[in-house]
Design an enzyme around this catalytic site. Structure first.
Site, PDB file in Angstrom:
ATOM      1  N   HIS A 156     -10.326   3.074   2.521  1.00 61.80           N
ATOM      2  CA  HIS A 156      -9.483   3.390   3.676  1.00 61.80           C
ATOM      3  C   HIS A 156     -10.384   3.598   4.897  1.00 61.80           C
ATOM      4  O   HIS A 156     -11.422   4.234   4.801  1.00 61.80           O
ATOM      5  CB  HIS A 156      -8.703   4.680   3.407  1.00 61.80           C
ATOM      6  CG  HIS A 156      -8.008   5.220   4.619  1.00 61.80           C
ATOM      7  ND1 HIS A 156      -8.447   6.321   5.315  1.00 61.80           N
ATOM      8  CD2 HIS A 156      -6.918   4.779   5.269  1.00 61.80           C
ATOM      9  CE1 HIS A 156      -7.638   6.545   6.334  1.00 61.80           C
ATOM     10  NE2 HIS A 156      -6.700   5.625   6.335  1.00 61.80           N
ATOM     11  N   GLU A 214     -11.761  -2.214   5.686  1.00 55.56           N
ATOM     12  CA  GLU A 214     -10.721  -2.066   6.702  1.00 55.56           C
ATOM     13  C   GLU A 214     -11.416  -1.919   8.060  1.00 55.56           C
ATOM     14  O   GLU A 214     -12.536  -1.419   8.152  1.00 55.56           O
ATOM     15  CB  GLU A 214      -9.879  -0.819   6.392  1.00 55.56           C
ATOM     16  CG  GLU A 214      -8.765  -0.574   7.389  1.00 55.56           C
ATOM     17  CD  GLU A 214      -7.708   0.431   6.907  1.00 55.56           C
ATOM     18  OE1 GLU A 214      -7.983   1.178   5.946  1.00 55.56           O
ATOM     19  OE2 GLU A 214      -6.619   0.468   7.512  1.00 55.56           O
ATOM     20  N   GLU A 261      -6.026   6.497  -0.830  1.00 52.39           N
ATOM     21  CA  GLU A 261      -6.586   7.193   0.331  1.00 52.39           C
ATOM     22  C   GLU A 261      -6.199   8.670   0.318  1.00 52.39           C
ATOM     23  O   GLU A 261      -6.771   9.454   1.060  1.00 52.39           O
ATOM     24  CB  GLU A 261      -6.172   6.504   1.640  1.00 52.39           C
ATOM     25  CG  GLU A 261      -4.707   6.618   1.985  1.00 52.39           C
ATOM     26  CD  GLU A 261      -4.364   5.923   3.305  1.00 52.39           C
ATOM     27  OE1 GLU A 261      -4.234   4.691   3.286  1.00 52.39           O
ATOM     28  OE2 GLU A 261      -4.229   6.614   4.321  1.00 52.39           O
ATOM     29  N   GLU A 285       0.814  -1.224   0.000  1.00 55.61           N
ATOM     30  CA  GLU A 285       0.000   0.000   0.000  1.00 55.61           C
ATOM     31  C   GLU A 285       0.843   1.268   0.000  1.00 55.61           C
ATOM     32  O   GLU A 285       1.786   1.395   0.789  1.00 55.61           O
ATOM     33  CB  GLU A 285      -0.893  -0.040   1.252  1.00 55.61           C
ATOM     34  CG  GLU A 285      -1.802   1.150   1.416  1.00 55.61           C
ATOM     35  CD  GLU A 285      -2.873   0.863   2.464  1.00 55.61           C
ATOM     36  OE1 GLU A 285      -3.194  -0.327   2.711  1.00 55.61           O
ATOM     37  OE2 GLU A 285      -3.396   1.829   3.033  1.00 55.61           O
TER      38      GLU A 285
HETATM   39  O1  LIG Z   1      -5.186   2.481   7.416  1.00 54.99           O
HETATM   40  C1  LIG Z   1      -4.512   2.999   6.524  1.00 54.99           C
HETATM   41  O2  LIG Z   1      -4.486   2.590   5.381  1.00 54.99           O
HETATM   42  C2  LIG Z   1      -3.727   4.171   6.847  1.00 54.99           C
HETATM   43  O3  LIG Z   1      -3.022   4.649   5.997  1.00 54.99           O
HETATM   44  C3  LIG Z   1      -3.893   4.704   8.209  1.00 54.99           C
HETATM   45  C4  LIG Z   1      -2.880   5.721   8.597  1.00 54.99           C
HETATM   46  O4  LIG Z   1      -3.325   6.301   9.767  1.00 54.99           O
HETATM   47  C5  LIG Z   1      -1.501   5.179   8.765  1.00 54.99           C
HETATM   48  O5  LIG Z   1      -1.480   3.923   9.289  1.00 54.99           O
HETATM   49 MG   LIG Z   2      -3.107   3.374   4.169  1.00 53.02          MG
END
Ligand SMILES: O=C(O)C(=O)C[C@@H](O)CO
Ligand SMILES: [Mg+2]
Length: 390
Positions: A316, A336, A266, A240
């Site tokens: 996201h 998620e 995201e 990611e």
């Molecule tokens: O959950 C994700 O994809 C994020 O990018 C969250 C972000 O707060 C960093 O972990």
């Molecule tokens: Mg992320």
């Protein structure tokens, strides 16, 4: 029905937080000489909550987590006058009105996030006014329940990461996402540490559980090209945001390079942004967040686009504004889910501000067929731990 009032408030957390740790999660600032606070660029300790009121007493709730004080100012100064006295059911007209009126300085980032908040509230109103959950307005139930992946596993001590991974297995999750702690500046040692952490988590979850790998824009193209072949043996479900969101050609190059699907989005906005990503083959998994991308109106269009390109959408964050789209979209196979815990990066704040997000059972969440709108209410449990800006 007419909109009579828009109330945007910023909820700033002033309660206890988990202190930042070095190498907790790679991020775009890592490559500058000043590492400073390594968590700083992705800490969200404030949220803007928007309540849109109507002359029929129906109140819709929207939210935005990016730059909350600026989002509030944009809503108060620019967006509210555009929606007042309008019919909330004219959501497409109102979206275009907000988008086109702010086009010169808006389009992406916090302006689009502010538009998203109002749009989400409009859909909440439409659901409440018709007595239907939002997913029923978007097409209905395309899956019995929504499979979720547990998303935390920030880089800590490997034993601790393994214990955390085991907890998700015990809770019945069939997919987990972990974060890398190291990037280009950490050289071969950091590279080895990154690989060791993936091996440690894979060891606990076994081969029958999906493993997602998060870079949060903390790598660059060259580093990602070196890492990808080394990661292949762990069979990740995706890698990611390996590069910054603006490096679309970089995403496309990496996505062509290996069998590991590259995910992102995201930090992308509107159907125009996603058309570009899809046209270039830049991502194999789309991860917009509805409270940034342009709200439910924009996300619904992106879902149709993604379906035509056969690219899955796995938004996201969990959270109701995303869950309703996932439930109603065949192109969205899962969600998620941020495990609830003490306030750390701030993703958790959602649970401190709102009530109504479903809790996963055996790795699945469900949405109530009979709960109108998004199904969220404002919580009063933690109000004393927020500084609230009216
Ligand atoms: O959950 C994700 O994809 C994020 O990018 C969250 C972000 O707060 C960093 O972990
Ligand atoms: Mg992320």
């Amino acid at each position: 029905m007419k909109i009579t009032q828009v109330r945007a408030r910023v909820f700033e957390w002033k309660g206890k937080t988990v202190p930042p740790q070095a190498h907790f999660c790679s991020n775009a600032m890592d490559q500058l000489w000043d590492r400073g606070d390594s968590m700083g660029t992705f800490r969200f300790h404030g949220w803007t909550v928007v309540e849109v009121e109507t002359d029929e007493g129906v109140v819709g709730i929207g939210n935005v987590a990016l730059a909350p004080r600026i989002a509030k100012a944009i809503i108060d100064q620019y967006l509210t006058p555009l929606v007042l006295n309008q019919d909330p059911f004219d959501y497409e007209y109102l979206w275009q009105r907000m988008y086109r009126s702010t086009l010169a300085w808006g389009r992406k980032g916090v302006a689009m996030a502010a538009i998203s908040a109002i749009d989400i509230a409009l859909w909440d109103i439409m659901g409440k006014a018709t007595g239907r959950p939002v997913f029923k307005l978007l097409g209905g139930r395309t899956k019995e329940k929504i499979p979720c992946y547990a998303s935390k596993l920030y880089r800590t001590d490997l034993d601790e990461m393994q214990r955390e991974a085991q907890r998700y297995m015990d809770q019945g999750f069939k997919a987990v996402k972990m974060r890398f702690g190291y990037g280009p500046k950490d050289g071969p040692v950091g590279m080895r540490k990154n690989l060791d952490s993936v091996a440690a988590v894979r060891e606990v979850i076994g081969d029958d559980v999906d493993l997602m790998l998060e870079c949060y824009m903390g790598w660059n193209l060259e580093y990602a090209k070196r890492m990808l072949p080394k990661l292949e043996k762990f069979e990740p479900r995706w890698l990611e945001e390996p590069v910054i969101a603006d490096d679309i050609d970089g995403y496309a190059e990496l996505n062509r390079l290996t069998n590991i699907p590259i995910s992102g989005g995201e930090h992308e906005f509107t159907s125009y942004g996603f058309r570009q990503l899809l046209d270039k083959g830049a991502v194999s998994v789309i991860q917009y967040d509805t409270n940034r991308v342009g709200g439910i109106t924009a996300a619904h269009k992106i879902n149709a686009l993604a379906e035509a390109y056969s690219v899955p959408v796995i938004p996201h964050a969990g959270q109701m504004h995303n869950y309703h789209l996932t439930m109603s979209t065949l192109a969205s196979p899962m969600s998620e889910y941020f495990p609830v815990h003490d306030v750390e990066v701030g993703n958790e704040l959602f649970y401190y501000i709102f009530e109504g997000d479903p809790e996963p059972v055996n790795g699945f969440i469900d949405l109530d067929e009979h709960l109108p709108g998004l199904g969220l209410t404002l919580s009063d449990k933690y109000l004393d731990q927020f500084n609230i800006i009216e």
